[in-house]
Design an enzyme around this catalytic site. Structure first.
Site, PDB file in Angstrom:
ATOM      1  N   HIS A 168       0.835  -1.200   0.000  1.00  0.00           N
ATOM      2  CA  HIS A 168       0.000   0.000   0.000  1.00  0.00           C
ATOM      3  C   HIS A 168       0.873   1.254   0.000  1.00  0.00           C
ATOM      4  CE1 HIS A 168      -3.132   2.883   1.001  1.00  0.00           C
ATOM      5  NE2 HIS A 168      -2.463   3.238   2.088  1.00  0.00           N
ATOM      6  N   GLU A 217     -10.901   2.518   2.933  1.00  0.00           N
ATOM      7  CA  GLU A 217      -9.630   1.817   3.110  1.00  0.00           C
ATOM      8  C   GLU A 217      -9.912   0.572   3.931  1.00  0.00           C
ATOM      9  OE1 GLU A 217      -6.498   4.300   4.687  1.00  0.00           O
ATOM     10  OE2 GLU A 217      -6.141   5.207   2.721  1.00  0.00           O
ATOM     11  N   ARG A 255      -9.896  11.712  -1.008  1.00  0.00           N
ATOM     12  CA  ARG A 255      -8.556  11.792  -1.599  1.00  0.00           C
ATOM     13  C   ARG A 255      -8.217  13.180  -2.120  1.00  0.00           C
ATOM     14  NH1 ARG A 255      -6.450   7.539   0.799  1.00  0.00           N
ATOM     15  NH2 ARG A 255      -7.570   5.618   0.306  1.00  0.00           N
ATOM     16  N   GLN A 296      -7.312  15.142   0.846  1.00  0.00           N
ATOM     17  CA  GLN A 296      -6.045  14.640   1.381  1.00  0.00           C
ATOM     18  C   GLN A 296      -4.828  15.186   0.637  1.00  0.00           C
ATOM     19  OE1 GLN A 296      -5.922  10.351   1.490  1.00  0.00           O
ATOM     20  NE2 GLN A 296      -3.940  10.260   2.513  1.00  0.00           N
ATOM     21  N   GLU A 319      -5.923   3.055  -5.106  1.00  0.00           N
ATOM     22  CA  GLU A 319      -4.974   2.148  -5.744  1.00  0.00           C
ATOM     23  C   GLU A 319      -5.623   1.366  -6.890  1.00  0.00           C
ATOM     24  OE1 GLU A 319      -2.644   0.012  -2.378  1.00  0.00           O
ATOM     25  OE2 GLU A 319      -4.306   1.085  -1.468  1.00  0.00           O
TER      26      GLU A 319
END
Lengths: 406, 406
Positions: free
Chosen positions: B118, B183, B221, B224, B352
Site C-alpha cells: 500500500h 480503506e 482523496r 487529502q 490504488e
C-alpha cells in the site's frame, strides 16, 4: 487583588485539599473558591442545572456541557458573591493549601499550526532550499491530531527515547532524544458539542469555546525529522503535552480582543470571520538550568511574543475542523501551534531560537543551550493587560526535564 | 454452527433488545449470548472480578481492563456453558432480535501504515517521479493519530465537504469531496493499560491486545492531497471511521497465526519479534451501487487480499507506540493501515485499484466507478480458515454513502 487572578478573571480548575476528593475551584487572588461549597449552599441553582453535581465533579466536563449562558452567569454570580466579604470568606481556601489536578478529561486533541512566522521558520529548517511556506498554508488552518493519553499538568517531563538517524549515518539508532524542545502554545478548550457533526460557522464559535490554557507541545526534534514523512509528527510529540491548570474563560479575555490579522488572500467563505478573534496576550518562556537553580538564579527569559499576530484564529480553526462533519465534544483541546514572531527573542521553540542548534543560547549562568538538558526547568506565562483594564493572567506552566526512566 | 461465529470464535460486542439498555453480548451462531444474564446467574464470578457490573456495562471497557487471564477464562467458561444446551438456552437471544452498538469507548486512535505494498502504491500516486517508498519505511512502523469522535459502527457515511485544489487551478474551492474512498483495514483494540507509560516489549503484546475488528478508514482523496503537507492527513480522514461491531479476540485467532513476513533490514532491537504475529485472514471488499440494489444484484467483490502479508505487525506497532513512554489505555484502537497486495484485485482502496481514477472499475451493472458515488454500499468481510480448523469470521462491516447533509 494583585497577580493573575483578579475579580475580572476567575478561571476554572480542579483542585483538592490534602487527601480530599477533587472538585471544581475558581482562582481568585491567592485563594481558590471552593465551587462545591458554593453549589452546596444552593447559590448556583438558578444559573447551572444540577449545580451540586456539576461542581462536585472531578473534571470540568459536566460544567463545560452546560453551555455559554451558564459559564457566563456563573462568573457574574461569583463576582456578586465575592463583593460580600463576609459571605464569600467561607468559600475561600488559600491556594497554598490546595493541589491542582487535570482540569478537563480531554477527548480529541488537535494541534494547529497557526503562526505563519513559525511555519516559515520551521519550513526553512526542515526543508532547506525549498519554499519555506507550502502553497496550502494561507488557505487552510493546518493541523493534525495528537495523543490525548499523555496530556497532563505534570511538572515533570521525561526525556523520551526514539529512533533517530543522523544525516550522514546509513541506518537509524534508538536512544534518548538529544534534541528535546518545548513549543509555546495556547490551548482552546471546547465546551459545547456540535452533536452529530453540524459544521460550526465562525460566528458561532464563542458558544462552543470555553476557555484558554497555556500549552507546551514537547517535541523531540531528532525523532521528528526522521519519522515525520509522509504522515506527520507521531512519537516525536506523543510522549508529553502539558497545560496550565487554570482555564481562563473567553469571557474574561473579551476585553483584550483586538482586530484580526489581515489575511492574504481572503480565506474561503467558510473561514471568513468578522468579529475580532485575535487576543492581545503577552507570552513569555523562561529557562532555568539545574546549575542556576542550585545557585538560586531565577529563570532567564528566552522568549517574549504576543499571541495577537497568529495568522489563523480559533474561530477559523473550529469552523475548519467541523467543516467536514466532524464531531467536537466537551473537553476537546485545540492547540494554537507554536507562537513565534520574526525577531530574535520572539521564537516559541528552541528549534527556531537556536537555528536547530547552530546558534546556542547563552544562559545567565554562562551555560549554553541548543536543546533542553536534564534538570532544565521551563516556565511559561501569559498576561493580558490594557491601559485602564486590570491585568488578567493565565497562571503558569512549569516543567522540569527528567532523564529517561526506562 | 455455521457462519462466522462458531464455538471457537465467541467475539464480544455491545447489544440491546428493543428499548432495552445496552450490555455485553457474545456472538454464537445466529444468537447472542446475553452476558449480563450469565453474570447475573453468578456463572462468571470466579473468572471476572465484579462480573455483574462488568457485563451489565454499556461498553466493553471495564471487561478489557480485567486483563488477558480473564478474557481467556471467560471464553473457556462460555464454551463449557454452551456445551450444555439446556442451561445455555436461557442465555441466548436470536441475533435478529438484537441491535448492535459501539463496542468500546475509544480512547486514542492511531492509524498505522503497515502494508508495504500500500505504501508503495500510494507513494507512486502521491509523489510521482519520486522514490515510492520513503527511506524511513523499513525502519519505523509509520502511523499518525486520528480522530476518535467520529469512530462508529454506523452503516451510513456522509460524503464530507472540504477544500480541494485542482492541479491546474490557481486557488482552492470548498465543496463535497469528489474522490471519496474506503480503506480496508483491521483494527486492534487495546485491553490493558501500561499505566504511567512503561514501554511494552514485543513479547508482552498478547497481554495488552484484546481483539480485532474490521475497519474502514474513509478518505476524501482530493482533500487529502491538498491538505496533507507538512503535518499529514487531517480532515480528509476525520469525518468518519467505521468498524465492525463484534470484537474477535486474539485468543480465537491464535490458531491462524503464521510466520512473520521477513523484514529487510532487520528492525532495531525494540522492534524485533520472535513469536508469530502474522494472521492468515482472508479479507474482501464488495461494492453494490444503488442501481444494483434496485435490480437486486448482490454486491460485487472488488478486493480480495490476505492480512498475512503486512510488513509491520501489531506487536511491533504497540512496542513502537510505547517506546517513547506514551500511555496506552483500555479502548485504544490501532488501525493496521490499508491492506493491499501487488496484483489487480488485491488493492484495499479505490485510490490504488483505479490508479486514482485513471482506470475505472466496471461493476456487474456495467456502471463504472473511479471513487464512491452516493448510494453505493461497501461491504467488508474477513475470515480465518485452515484445513482441519473451524472457520472464524470477523462478521461484517457495511456502510452506504449518503449525500452531504449540510
Amino acid at each position: 487583588v494583585k497577580g493573575d487572578f483578579p475579580l475580572e478573571n476567575l478561571p476554572f480548575g480542579i483542585f483538592s485539599r490534602d487527601g480530599d476528593r477533587r472538585s471544581v475551584g475558581v482562582a481568585y487572588g491567592d485563594d481558590v473558591i471552593d465551587m462545591a461549597k458554593v453549589a452546596d449552599a444552593r447559590l448556583l441553582d438558578d444559573v447551572v442545572k444540577n449545580a451540586v453535581e456539576v461542581f462536585n465533579a472531578p473534571t470540568l466536563n459536566a460544567f463545560l456541557e452546560t453551555g455559554h449562558g451558564a459559564w457566563r452567569e456563573t462568573r457574574v454570580r461569583l463576582q456578586t458573591i465575592l463583593e460580600d466579604r463576609t459571605t464569600s470568606k467561607e468559600f475561600l481556601v488559600p491556594r497554598a493549601l490546595t493541589r491542582m489536578h487535570m482540569p478537563v478529561e480531554i477527548r480529541d486533541y488537535v494541534d494547529f499550526y497557526s503562526s505563519i512566522e513559525h511555519a516559515t521558520n520551521v519550513g526553512k529548517l526542515f526543508r532547506p532550499g525549498g519554499e519555506p511556506l507550502l502553497p496550502n498554508y494561507r488557505h487552510i488552518p493546518i493541523g493534525y491530531h495528537g495523543r490525548t493519553s499523555t496530556i497532563s499538568i505534570r511538572e515533570k517531563v521525561r526525556r523520551p527515547s526514539g529512533q533517530t538517524k543522523a544525516a550522514d549515518a546509513p541506518t537509524p539508532v534508538f536512544g534518548p532524544s538529544r534534541q528535546l524542545d518545548f513549543e509555546l502554545e495556547l490551548g482552546f478548550i471546547v465546551g459545547l458539542s456540535n452533536g452529530e457533526g453540524r459544521p460550526i460557522p465562525t460566528e458561532d464559535a464563542a458558544d462552543y469555546l470555553f476557555g484558554v490554557v497555556l500549552l507546551s507541545d514537547w517535541s523531540a526534534r531528532d525523532v521528528q525529522s526522521w519519522e515525520g514523512q509522509p504522515l506527520g509528527p507521531f512519537l516525536s510529540k506523543s510522549f508529553a503535552t502539558t497545560i496550565s491548570p487554570w482555564v481562563v474563560t473567553l469571557d474574561a479575555l473579551l476585553p483584550y480582543r483586538v482586530e484580526n490579522r489581515a489575511q492574504d488572500p481572503e480565506p474561503l467563505d467558510y473561514l471568513r470571520v468578522d468579529a475580532p478573534w485575535a487576543f492581545d496576550i503577552d507570552l513569555s518562556v523562561s529557562l532555568q538550568s539545574r546549575a542556576m537553580q542550585t545557585a538560586r538564579e531565577k529563570p532567564k527569559e528566552i522568549v517574549r511574543v504576543n499571541f495577537r499576530n497568529m495568522y489563523w484564529n480559533a474561530a477559523q480553526q473550529l469552523a475548519h475542523l467541523t467543516s467536514n462533519g466532524s464531531i467536537v465534544r466537551a473537553g476537546d483541546l485545540l492547540g494554537s501551534g507554536t507562537i513565534s514572531g520574526t525577531n530574535e527573542g520572539s521564537y516559541g521553540s528552541l528549534l527556531e531560537a537556536t537555528l536547530r542548534g547552530a546558534r546556542p543560547l547563552v544562559l545567565t549562568s554562562s551555560e549554553t543551550r541548543t536543546f533542553l538538558e536534564d534538570g532544565d526547568t521551563v516556565v511559561m506565562h501569559g498576561v493580558a493587560a490594557h491601559p485602564g483594564l486590570p491585568r488578567i493572567g493565565l497562571g503558569e506552566l512549569r516543567a522540569t526535564i527528567a532523564p529517561p526512566e526506562w
